[in-house]
Design a protein around this motif. Structure first.
Motif, PDB file in Angstrom:
ATOM      1  N   TYR A 235       0.754  -1.241   0.010  1.00  0.00           N
ATOM      2  CA  TYR A 235       0.037   0.057  -0.084  1.00  0.00           C
ATOM      3  C   TYR A 235       0.871   1.341  -0.024  1.00  0.00           C
ATOM      4  O   TYR A 235       0.143   2.360  -0.074  1.00  0.00           O
ATOM      5  N   MET A 238      -0.257   4.720  -1.607  1.00  0.00           N
ATOM      6  CA  MET A 238      -1.813   4.856  -2.105  1.00  0.00           C
ATOM      7  C   MET A 238      -2.185   5.422  -1.104  1.00  0.00           C
ATOM      8  O   MET A 238      -1.863   5.834  -0.028  1.00  0.00           O
ATOM      9  N   GLU A 242      -7.631   3.554   0.024  1.00  0.00           N
ATOM     10  CA  GLU A 242      -7.579   2.325  -0.979  1.00  0.00           C
ATOM     11  C   GLU A 242      -7.065   0.891  -0.103  1.00  0.00           C
ATOM     12  O   GLU A 242      -7.032   0.030  -0.844  1.00  0.00           O
TER      13      GLU A 242
END
Length: 536
Positions: A235, A238, A242
């Motif tokens: 991640y 991001m 998300e």
């Protein structure tokens, strides 16, 4: 013999079962005695006993030397039941000194047991050796043995709690020092996760090292994941929304509602902090073990320091962004005033960054140098237009006026305490020095000129030669590179010329990206050869 208030002997007990493993996290008790019967009786007496919900796990050594080996393999032994007389009359006492003075182990509790009290008088031994108790073997009934052992374990527990707290506070101090040195959000995020593991790892075998976690930060509901470990590594970069884990979002939401922004339940913990600059900062981590009260206290203290680090970083970032904006506006002002088309400063800054990285400067320094180089001609703000934009050759007097821009620009910025502006001031002053010492204003030779000045000197002349100016046509690439080869070790640092010639395509690519399709530039004519229409 009577019941439990008398010591038990071997012929009264069944065969000893194997010692239990340490899977139940029992208290480690080392029996050091040269008589096998003493080991057997001691284990039998204490079998099935517990203290604070933890059973007793027995280790065995039959001499002082064997005990040293066991101690090396098990540094977390809580209590040693130690015979005084073994291979020598003072084997036990020598082992006490070894434990305290050579191993520097002041945590383990030591109970001396002897069947020959005359060999080592109790009063003298207690005074001379760091032990907790001294008992004759014949007086140790089950009740007395249990009382003595529980008292020793209680002391060990208190000492280890204090030591763990001390280690935790030391890690907090070390971690705080580390995170306050982080000069970017990404590095701060990585530092917080790294130091978090260190803070929680109070034991060498701690399972906390297997933690998975992430840090995120941003403003106006635009928080991005700065750093992550374990299962959350995917991640990074991001948006926090998300993240495909309901557990993460649930924990972060609950952290927001807590008074101190810290939430922890089961193996999931989250921390939320809103800075004075309105940035929202998140930390989420999962552990394979529940946190105890001590861990929670340490984390709250650590997060207080992390909050200050985020605050300081955002405040510094705001100041730095303002400084960058000021420098860019100054550079744009100079470009407009000197009738430049707007790409000279951008090209020079990109050349500078490329040279800095190829030379071996770090990413941060290269970025700062790129920004600071945009102000290299700031001093020309005091040069008359009639001289600055003159299409023909300059008179000697006019050339002296042009040369004065380096000192003018340097003086404008020299009093700033900002690293970026200090770098800009240095570049302004030094970018017309030459490797051979024939430059200005100081006539510095070789490496007497700071590397920042030497880099900008190459970038500035490279751009001046490869673009059309009011006083000369653009040179061909062959002519440009031939000139640098000829001036290596004269005008320019030979190392930087080698970098330029070895990376021609990269420099040409920058020129093509920011090339002026039409129009001409009027900057940096004083950096060119005397006959600048074509190289000799």
């Amino acid at each position: 013999m009577t019941d439990n208030d008398e010591i038990l002997f071997k012929d009264e007990i069944p065969p000893l079962a194997p010692a239990q493993g340490a899977k139940d996290d029992g208290w480690k008790i080392l029996i050091v005695d040269d008589e096998a019967d003493v080991h057997t009786v001691t284990v039998y007496m204490l079998a099935g006993q517990e203290y604070r919900g933890r059973t007793f796990y027995f280790l065995h050594a039959y001499s002082g030397e064997e005990a040293k080996i066991v101690l090396a393999e098990h540094p977390d032994i809580a209590v040693i039941l130690l015979d005084v007389v073994m291979e020598t009359d003072d084997s036990g006492l020598r082992l006490v000194r070894y434990i305290r003075e050579e191993l520097c182990n002041y945590t383990v509790r030591i109970i001396l047991r002897t069947g020959q009290p005359g060999k080592a008088p109790a009063a003298q031994v207690i005074l001379d050796y760091d032990i907790d108790d001294y008992k004759e073997k014949t007086e140790l009934t089950l009740e007395k043995m249990l009382v003595t052992l529980i008292s020793a374990l209680r002391s060990y527990s208190f000492i280890t709690t204090i030591e763990n707290n001390r280690n935790g506070l030391r890690r907090i101090i070390e971690a705080s020092s580390d995170i306050f040195e982080r000069q970017s959000l990404q590095k701060l995020g990585c530092g917080v996760l790294s130091q978090l593991t260190s803070i929680l790892q109070l034991k060498k075998d701690a399972v906390y090292t297997h933690a998975s976690g992430l840090t995120a930060s941003g403003v106006k509901d635009e928080s991005m994941v700065l750093a992550a470990t374990g299962d959350f590594s995917q991640y990074v970069g991001m948006h926090i929304e998300e993240i495909g884990s309901e557990a993460v979002h649930r924990a972060l939401d609950r952290a927001k509602s807590q008074p101190h922004g810290f939430y922890c339940e089961d193996d999931k913990c989250a921390w939320y902090f809103k800075s004075k600059t309105d940035s929202e900062n998140f930390l989420y981590f999962e552990l394979a073990k529940d946190l105890d009260e001590n861990d929670r206290d340490l984390l709250e203290l650590f997060f207080t320091n992390v909050s200050l680090a985020f605050d300081n970083l955002y405040l510094n970032k705001g100041i730095e962004d303002t400084q960058k904006e000021v420098i860019f506006h100054m550079a744009e002002t100079m470009e407009c005033r000197s009738a430049e088309t707007g790409s000279h400063v951008r090209r020079v800054s990109e050349y500078v960054r490329l040279l800095a990285l190829k030379y071996g400067l770090g990413e941060e320094q290269a970025e700062m140098l790129k920004l600071a180089s945009t102000a290299h001609d700031l001093g020309k703000i005091g040069i008359p237009d009639s001289v600055l934009n003159k299409p023909g050759p300059l008179t000697p007097e006019e050339y002296e006026i042009i040369k004065s821009h380096v000192q003018r620009g340097h003086d404008l910025l020299m009093r700033s305490s900002s690293p970026i502006i200090q770098t800009a001031a240095r570049i302004i002053l030094l970018h017309h020095e030459r490797w051979d010492g024939h430059g200005y204003p100081q006539g510095l030779v070789g490496e007497e000129t700071h590397i920042h000045g030497r880099i900008v000197a190459v970038a500035d002349v490279f751009d001046a030669l490869s673009n059309k100016r009011v006083y000369h046509e653009a040179w061909t690439w062959k002519e440009v590179f031939a000139h640098f080869l000829e001036e290596s070790g004269k005008h320019f640092d030979p190392c930087l010329v080698d970098i330029l010639l070895e990376n021609k395509e990269d420099f040409i690519a920058i020129w093509e990206e920011y090339h002026d399709v039409c129009g001409v530039c009027a900057g940096s004519r004083e950096a060119l050869p005397a006959d600048s229409d074509r190289p000799a």
